[in-house]
Design a protein around this motif. Structure first.
Motif, mmCIF file in Angstrom:
data_model
loop_
_atom_site.group_PDB
_atom_site.id
_atom_site.type_symbol
_atom_site.label_atom_id
_atom_site.label_comp_id
_atom_site.label_asym_id
_atom_site.label_seq_id
_atom_site.Cartn_x
_atom_site.Cartn_y
_atom_site.Cartn_z
ATOM 1 N N GLY A 266 5.975 4.299 2.602
ATOM 2 C CA GLY A 266 5.629 5.069 3.787
ATOM 3 C C GLY A 266 5.973 4.330 5.056
ATOM 4 O O GLY A 266 6.160 3.121 5.058
ATOM 5 N N THR A 267 6.088 5.067 6.122
ATOM 6 C CA THR A 267 6.364 4.449 7.416
ATOM 7 C C THR A 267 5.242 4.725 8.399
ATOM 8 O O THR A 267 5.164 4.089 9.433
ATOM 9 N N LEU A 268 4.374 5.652 8.075
ATOM 10 C CA LEU A 268 3.286 6.008 8.967
ATOM 11 C C LEU A 268 1.989 5.378 8.484
ATOM 12 O O LEU A 268 1.740 5.293 7.284
ATOM 13 N N PRO A 269 1.138 4.945 9.404
ATOM 14 C CA PRO A 269 -0.172 4.449 8.989
ATOM 15 C C PRO A 269 -1.019 5.610 8.467
ATOM 16 O O PRO A 269 -0.673 6.783 8.636
ATOM 17 N N SER A 270 -2.133 5.272 7.839
ATOM 18 C CA SER A 270 -2.992 6.336 7.316
ATOM 19 C C SER A 270 -3.674 7.088 8.457
ATOM 20 O O SER A 270 -3.857 6.561 9.548
ATOM 21 N N GLN B 222 -3.179 8.441 1.883
ATOM 22 C CA GLN B 222 -3.092 7.926 3.239
ATOM 23 C C GLN B 222 -4.186 8.475 4.153
ATOM 24 O O GLN B 222 -3.918 8.940 5.252
ATOM 25 N N SER C 8 -2.631 -3.726 8.391
ATOM 26 C CA SER C 8 -1.177 -3.862 8.306
ATOM 27 C C SER C 8 -0.747 -5.317 8.435
ATOM 28 O O SER C 8 -1.316 -6.085 9.212
ATOM 29 N N THR D 221 0.880 -1.170 0.000
ATOM 30 C CA THR D 221 0.000 0.000 0.000
ATOM 31 C C THR D 221 0.918 1.220 0.000
ATOM 32 O O THR D 221 2.139 1.080 -0.064
ATOM 33 N N ASP D 222 0.354 2.384 0.097
ATOM 34 C CA ASP D 222 1.173 3.593 0.134
ATOM 35 C C ASP D 222 1.685 3.895 1.542
ATOM 36 O O ASP D 222 2.394 4.874 1.742
ATOM 37 N N THR D 223 1.333 3.059 2.487
ATOM 38 C CA THR D 223 1.857 3.225 3.845
ATOM 39 C C THR D 223 2.822 2.062 4.113
ATOM 40 O O THR D 223 4.000 2.175 3.877
ATOM 41 N N GLN E 182 7.404 -3.344 6.668
ATOM 42 C CA GLN E 182 7.810 -2.409 5.629
ATOM 43 C C GLN E 182 8.490 -3.131 4.473
ATOM 44 O O GLN E 182 8.793 -2.518 3.458
ATOM 45 N N SER F 190 8.451 -0.622 1.574
ATOM 46 C CA SER F 190 7.276 0.252 1.502
ATOM 47 C C SER F 190 7.693 1.707 1.443
ATOM 48 O O SER F 190 8.711 2.106 1.996
#
Length: 191
Positions: A177-181, A97, A143, A34-36, A153, A175
């Motif tokens: 991103g490292t932060l959730p949406s 996100q 996740s 995903t983007d996260t 990740q 991945s």
């Protein structure tokens, strides 16, 4: 061992999406980018598959997974009484996100867990994920990690935590991103 499919090329992505779509249609779990972070998902309308996600994560029904969708137009089939401000947020931040909690259509035959009549929807900004969603429709995705562990990740981190509970792993590299949406409750007059 469940197959890990390299989706970093156009050919690999096509092969991976096809394999993952078949697994989802059989009611099995897949790991997708995903983007996260990497997510573990299944057909949102297959209650046994959604229960398998929660079991693989070691999580109860009180923490239902969000639903990833391929386009903003999908929202009206899954949610009701969507506020204008929620549509403005979709236009500004989807794909991306942002997860919006909306009132679920009461006629839907699904069991995401204890949702209290809501559904958390998100359109990810990831080409492989969107191609899979175009093939199979809405997916319950959360996740790709065991609850309490760090979100995956990399595909190796996801496989180390979820192992054979997942039928297909789609690898697009680390991945982005490292932060959730961000999650916004849009069931009231204001978010």
């Amino acid at each position: 061992m469940s197959p890990v499919i390299d989706c970093t090329t156009e050919e690999g992505q096509a092969q991976g999406v096809a394999a993952a779509a078949e697994a989802v249609r059989r009611g099995e779990l897949v790991v997708l980018p995903t983007d996260t972070v990497y997510g573990v998902g299944a057909d949102a309308f297959a209650p046994a598959a959604v229960a398998a996600i929660l079991e693989a994560k070691g999580r109860g029904r009180e923490m239902p997974p969000p639903v990833l969708i391929p386009s903003p137009q999908t929202v009206d089939g899954l949610a009701t009484n969507v506020p204008a401000y929620a549509r403005d947020l979709m236009e500004a931040f989807w794909p991306g996100q942002l997860t919006l909690v909306l009132l679920a259509q009461s006629s839907l035959m699904w069991d995401l867990g204890e949702t209290n009549g809501t559904v958390a929807l998100r359109m990810p900004k990831d080409d492989t994920a969107l191609k899979l969603l175009d093939e199979v429709g809405p997916m319950a995705v959360t996740s790709a990690n065991v609850s309490g562990q760090a979100p995956a990740q990399t595909i190796l981190a996801a496989a180390a935590q979820l192992g054979p509970a997942v039928s297909v792993y789609l690898d697009t590299g680390p991945s982005a991103g490292t932060l959730p949406s961000t999650i916004l409750d849009c069931t009231g007059e204001a978010p």
